[in-house]
Design an enzyme around this catalytic site. Structure first.
Site, PDB file in Angstrom:
ATOM      1  NE  ARG A  62      62.890  38.354 -55.026  1.00 34.27           N
ATOM      2  CZ  ARG A  62      62.797  37.875 -53.789  1.00 34.27           C
ATOM      3  NH1 ARG A  62      62.358  36.644 -53.584  1.00 34.27           N
ATOM      4  NH2 ARG A  62      63.132  38.609 -52.755  1.00 34.27           N
ATOM      5  CG  HIS A  77      74.444  34.265 -66.249  1.00 35.14           C
ATOM      6  ND1 HIS A  77      74.034  34.200 -64.936  1.00 35.14           N
ATOM      7  CD2 HIS A  77      75.526  33.469 -66.353  1.00 35.14           C
ATOM      8  CE1 HIS A  77      74.831  33.383 -64.281  1.00 35.14           C
ATOM      9  NE2 HIS A  77      75.748  32.928 -65.116  1.00 35.14           N
ATOM     10  CG  ASN A  83      68.751  36.934 -66.765  1.00 29.53           C
ATOM     11  OD1 ASN A  83      68.778  37.956 -66.077  1.00 29.53           O
ATOM     12  ND2 ASN A  83      69.454  35.866 -66.466  1.00 29.53           N
TER      13      ASN A  83
HETATM   14  C1  GAR Z   1      75.211  41.878 -63.573  1.00 27.80           C
HETATM   15  O1  GAR Z   1      76.569  41.511 -63.599  1.00 27.80           O
HETATM   16  C2  GAR Z   1      74.336  40.759 -64.088  1.00 27.80           C
HETATM   17  O2  GAR Z   1      74.942  40.041 -65.138  1.00 27.80           O
HETATM   18  C3  GAR Z   1      74.210  39.895 -62.856  1.00 27.80           C
HETATM   19  O3  GAR Z   1      74.047  40.805 -61.803  1.00 27.80           O
HETATM   20  C4  GAR Z   1      74.703  42.027 -62.134  1.00 27.80           C
HETATM   21  C5  GAR Z   1      73.712  43.151 -62.010  1.00 27.80           C
HETATM   22  O4  GAR Z   1      74.351  44.376 -62.171  1.00 27.80           O
HETATM   23  N1  GAR Z   1      73.111  38.998 -62.954  1.00 27.80           N
HETATM   24  C6  GAR Z   1      73.130  37.764 -62.460  1.00 27.80           C
HETATM   25  O5  GAR Z   1      74.081  37.306 -61.853  1.00 27.80           O
HETATM   26  C7  GAR Z   1      71.868  36.953 -62.703  1.00 27.80           C
HETATM   27  N2  GAR Z   1      72.128  35.570 -62.427  1.00 27.80           N
HETATM   28  P1  GAR Z   1      73.517  45.695 -62.409  1.00 27.80           P
HETATM   29  O6  GAR Z   1      72.463  45.718 -61.301  1.00 27.80           O
HETATM   30  O7  GAR Z   1      74.511  46.803 -62.238  1.00 27.80           O
HETATM   31  O8  GAR Z   1      72.923  45.644 -63.783  1.00 27.80           O
END
Ligand code: GAR
Length: 215
Positions: A91, A109, A107
C-alpha cells in the site's frame, strides 16, 4: 537497541532476513510488532515462530485511508517503535504515518529506482529489456517509491529469465541490503541531505552501490 515495527502484506522473506540478522547478533535491534493488512500473510507465521507480537489491521474497517494509517501510527508509537520497516507492504503510505515517523520509514523495492516503481518491478524490467536491474532500499515519502535512496544492489538480467527467475535473483540481494540499511541506521550512520543519503564511515559502499557477485 533500535526498536523496529514491521509492516508486511505477504510472504515476509525480507522480514525473515531482518530477524535472522538480529538473531545472529549482527543487528542490534528488536522487532516490537508486525502489523499486517492481510490476515493470511505468511509473515504472521514467521512472527509466531520467533515470538514476535503481531496485529492484523483491516483497512476495510476504516472510513478513509488516512484513518487506517493513523491507527497504524498509533499502534507503532504506543510500542515505542523508532524505525518502521515496510517489508512487502503493498500500500502507498499516507501522511498520518509519514508525519508520525519523519525520515524513519524504510521500504525495499525490487528494481533500481527511479526505474520501474510501483507494482511488478521485475516484470517491468523484463518487459523493458534492461540488462541490469536490482533492488533499492529507500526512505519513504508521500510519493510512490520516490524517497531518498539508501542502498542499491545491481542484479544481471539473463537472456532466458522469466519473471520468477529474475525475482528470485533480485530477492537474494534484497535479503542482503535491507538488513544492512537497517544496521547503518541503527548505528546512526545515515545522513539525509536533500535527496541524497550519505553513509558515514563506509568506504566500501561509498557510492551507495553494493554489487553482489554475478551468478
Ligand atoms: C519483495 O520483492 C519486495 O521488494 C516487493 O515485494 C516483495 C515482498 O517479498 N515490494 C514491492 O514490490 C513494493 N513495491 P517478501 O514479502 O518475501 O519480503
Amino acid at each position: 537497541m533500535l526498536k523496529l515495527g514491521v509492516l508486511a502484506s505477504g510472504r515476509g522473506s525480507n522480514f525473515q532476513a531482518i530477524i535472522a540478522e538480529i538473531e545472529k547478533g549482527n543487528l542490534k535491534a528488536s522487532v516490537e510488532i508486525l502489523i499486517t493488512d492481510n490476515p493470511s500473510a505468511f509473515a504472521i507465521e514467521r512472527a509466531k515462530k520467533h515470538n514476535i507480537n503481531y496485529i492484523f489491521i483491516d483497512p476495510k474497517e476504516f472510513p478513509t485511508k488516512d484513518a487506517f494509517f493513523k491507527r497504524i501510527a498509533d499502534e507503532l508509537k504506543v510500542r515505542g517503535v523508532e524505525l518502521v520497516i515496510l517489508a512487502g507492504f503493498m500500500r502507498i503510505v499516507r501522511k498520518p504515518l509519514i508525519d508520525a515517523f519523519p525520515d524513519r520509514i524504510m521500504n525495499i523495492h525490487p528494481a533500481l529506482l527511479p526505474a520501474f516503481p510501483g507494482l511488478h518491478g521485475q516484470r517491468q524490467a523484463l518487459d523493458y529489456g534492461v540488462k541490469i536491474s536490482g533492488c533499492t532500499v529507500h526512505f519513504v515519502d508521500e510519493g510512490m517509491d520516490t524517497g531518498p535512496i539508501i542502498i542499491q544492489a545491481s542484479v544481471p538480467v539473463l537472456p532466458d529469465d522469466t519473471e520468477d527467475t529474475l525475482s528470485e535473483r533480485i530477492l537474494s540481494s534484497e535479503h542482503k541490503i535491507y538488513p544492512e540499511a537497517v544496521r547503518l541506521f541503527s548505528e546512526g550512520r545515515l545522513e539525509i541531505r536533500g535527496r541524497t543519503v550519505r553513509i558515514k564511515d563506509h568506504p566500501e559502499i561509498a557510492s551507495n552501490i553494493i554489487n553482489p557477485p554475478c551468478r
